[in-house]
Design an enzyme around this catalytic site. Structure first.
Site, PDB file in Angstrom:
ATOM      1  N   VAL A 252      -1.094  -1.026  -4.413  1.00 36.30           N
ATOM      2  CA  VAL A 252      -2.270  -0.162  -4.312  1.00 36.30           C
ATOM      3  C   VAL A 252      -1.772   1.262  -4.112  1.00 36.30           C
ATOM      4  O   VAL A 252      -1.090   1.554  -3.125  1.00 36.30           O
ATOM      5  CB  VAL A 252      -3.181  -0.566  -3.133  1.00 36.30           C
ATOM      6  CG1 VAL A 252      -4.459   0.263  -3.153  1.00 36.30           C
ATOM      7  CG2 VAL A 252      -3.499  -2.046  -3.182  1.00 36.30           C
TER       8      VAL A 252
ATOM      9  N   PHE B  92       0.830  -1.201   0.000  1.00 34.97           N
ATOM     10  CA  PHE B  92       0.000   0.000   0.000  1.00 34.97           C
ATOM     11  C   PHE B  92       0.866   1.253   0.000  1.00 34.97           C
ATOM     12  O   PHE B  92       1.854   1.332   0.744  1.00 34.97           O
ATOM     13  CB  PHE B  92      -0.889   0.056   1.247  1.00 34.97           C
ATOM     14  CG  PHE B  92      -1.967  -0.983   1.309  1.00 34.97           C
ATOM     15  CD1 PHE B  92      -3.171  -0.793   0.644  1.00 34.97           C
ATOM     16  CD2 PHE B  92      -1.792  -2.145   2.039  1.00 34.97           C
ATOM     17  CE1 PHE B  92      -4.172  -1.742   0.701  1.00 34.97           C
ATOM     18  CE2 PHE B  92      -2.786  -3.101   2.110  1.00 34.97           C
ATOM     19  CZ  PHE B  92      -3.985  -2.898   1.444  1.00 34.97           C
ATOM     20  N   ASP B  93       0.481   2.216  -0.795  1.00 35.54           N
ATOM     21  CA  ASP B  93       0.927   3.579  -0.556  1.00 35.54           C
ATOM     22  C   ASP B  93       0.157   4.067   0.668  1.00 35.54           C
ATOM     23  O   ASP B  93      -0.846   3.457   1.071  1.00 35.54           O
ATOM     24  CB  ASP B  93       0.625   4.446  -1.776  1.00 35.54           C
ATOM     25  CG  ASP B  93       1.005   5.890  -1.565  1.00 35.54           C
ATOM     26  OD1 ASP B  93       2.097   6.150  -1.021  1.00 35.54           O
ATOM     27  OD2 ASP B  93       0.202   6.776  -1.915  1.00 35.54           O
ATOM     28  N   LYS B  94       0.594   5.147   1.283  1.00 35.95           N
ATOM     29  CA  LYS B  94      -0.071   5.611   2.506  1.00 35.95           C
ATOM     30  C   LYS B  94      -1.068   6.734   2.233  1.00 35.95           C
ATOM     31  O   LYS B  94      -2.284   6.546   2.338  1.00 35.95           O
ATOM     32  CB  LYS B  94       0.968   6.083   3.530  1.00 35.95           C
ATOM     33  CG  LYS B  94       0.347   6.607   4.831  1.00 35.95           C
ATOM     34  CD  LYS B  94       1.416   6.990   5.825  1.00 35.95           C
ATOM     35  CE  LYS B  94       2.229   8.187   5.374  1.00 35.95           C
ATOM     36  NZ  LYS B  94       1.418   9.442   5.300  1.00 35.95           N
TER      37      LYS B  94
END
Length: 449
Positions: free
Chosen positions: A344, A156-158
């Site tokens: 993502v 995941f990106d944040k």
């Protein structure tokens, strides 16, 4: 002197605005949130940060696996074998009965028509794509179902992915003896006239907690640092950064982002901030873990902010402060360990890793460049839709395997019967139609998932 606040999130992933001083570099595509700016352009065209990200993305793009290749590999040699067998059988039957020879040849050709085998993959994928579209997930590449079904890591990106791109209040810390309602009254009175997004958030929280604001006059604001006003007795009160309020950064505790309140006597309160989590982020990460999928947080943001979010959400591993090049290297390293990776993201700086991952998701609000490199686009921005798409992909792969197994079994059983003369053309036609209908019906069950 007032220094401008600059938002570089589009290209760097940094979730908090930065206070820049003279001589500090800033990337094109950043947003000035206030304060005077004089710009000297050092790089143009292919030398800009944006162009470098595009170049990374082009190098990272790889061909996605195609499930239909399996059917092609099976069908091609099988057809050659059957046609040779039909020719031999035709010559054999010709010596016995010309009519029977013709019937055997036609029956064999009908049986070996690869209708069910050809329908096995696309019908299942199209049915699943339709089901996902009704739930707000657009499938850009049908062949990505195979890659998604086999993933064992989600990265995941944040900012903008697990979190919204805005800050929320986490807690308020007070000096001993200070009143919470008085602190909110002062903070709200200072922040209500500011246009800065953090100040607007403080003003909203203050109005919810203490509608009666303190009477203040002589409001002034220093861009990127804070604001000051005067009480009726002429004493000043400030709201802003630790430095602006005359405080050491450690006063907020744990080096978390905070807005501080102080007056001539010293510190009054700190309003500690955190990124606002998406409502379903915690549930989505837990669901992935239940499916046997490990999770990573890969962010260009500061390590403190990244680890704070990861701890709350429950992500297994954290990699923070990563540039687009470093993100690309981290994805490649995970793949080198044998992991099948789904990425993502939503930012322009996520484009290269979205292209490099085995499969990828972009949220509906994502930058167009990020969407163009993704296999799936989650229109509603719900992280749980990543989990739902994964379960749909696994169901799709199971269905395709069932269809391929049925189509192959039908041919393996029917071809010897046709060659032996036990399956007339009309029966071969019915069998072919029934086989195709069975494959289609089995695939259509995916539309109800």
């Amino acid at each position: 002197m007032a220094w401008p606040m600059v938002d570089e999130a589009l290209l760097t992933g940094e979730s908090h605005p930065l206070s820049l001083q003279a001589g500090q570099g800033v990337v094109a595509g950043s947003f000035n949130l206030g304060g005077p700016v004089r710009v000297r352009i050092d790089r143009l065209g292919a030398d800009t940060r944006f162009a470098q990200i595009v170049q990374l993305m082009e190098r990272a793009s790889t061909e996605k696996p195609r499930l239909a290749v399996l059917a092609d590999r099976v069908a091609a040699p099988f057809l050659v074998f059957v046609l040779l067998a039909a020719t031999v059988a035709g010559f054999y039957w010709w010596q016995i009965d010309h009519t029977q020879a013709l019937a055997v040849a036609v029956a064999v050709l009908i049986v070996t028509c690869p209708c069910a085998l050809s329908l096995a993959t696309p019908t299942a994928m199209l049915a699943s794509a339709g089901a996902l579209a009704r739930r707000g997930v657009l499938v850009r590449r049908l062949q990505a179902f195979e890659a998604l079904a086999g993933i064992d890591a989600v990265v995941f990106d944040k900012t903008g992915t697990l979190t919204h791109d805005r800050l929320a209040l986490q807690k308020v810390t007070l000096r001993e003896g200070a009143s919470l309602s008085d602190a909110w009254a002062l903070a709200g009175a200072l922040a209500e006239g500011s246009l800065h997004p953090v100040s607007r958030m403080i003003a909203r929280e203050a109005m919810a907690c203490q509608p009666d604001l303190a009477p203040l006059a002589g409001h002034t604001e220093r861009a990127g640092q804070g604001m000051q006003a005067l009480r009726p007795d002429g004493s000043w009160v400030r709201l802003g950064s630790a430095g602006y309020c005359g405080l050491p950064p450690s006063v907020a505790g744990e080096h978390l982002p905070a807005v501080h309140l102080s007056d001539a006597r010293g510190w009054i309160a700190s309003f500690v901030l955190q990124e606002s989590l998406r409502d379903d982020a915690v549930a989505a990460v837990a669901a992935l873990r239940a499916l046997g999928v490990r999770t990573w947080l890969l962010s260009g943001d500061r390590e403190t902010a990244a680890r704070q979010v990861a701890q709350v959400v429950g992500v297994d591993h954290v990699i923070a402060g990563a540039s687009p090049e470093q993100k690309l290297a981290e994805i490649a390293a995970l793949q080198a360990r044998g992991l099948k990776v789904a990425m993502v993201g939503d930012g322009l700086n996520d484009g290269p890793v979205l292209a490099r991952a085995d499969t990828s998701f972009a949220l509906g609000h994502a930058a167009p460049l990020a969407q163009s490199q993704s296999d799936f686009i989650v229109q509603g921005g719900q992280v749980m839709d990543v989990v739902n798409t994964l379960t749909q992909a696994r169901a799709t792969l199971r269905t395709v395997r069932q269809n391929l197994a049925w189509a192959a079994a039908y041919n393996v059983v029917s071809v010897p019967l046709a060659l032996a003369g036990y399956m007339p053309p009309w029966l071969a036609g019915l069998g072919m139609a029934a086989s195709s209908l069975l494959v289609i019906g089995n695939a259509l069950r995916l539309a109800r998932h």
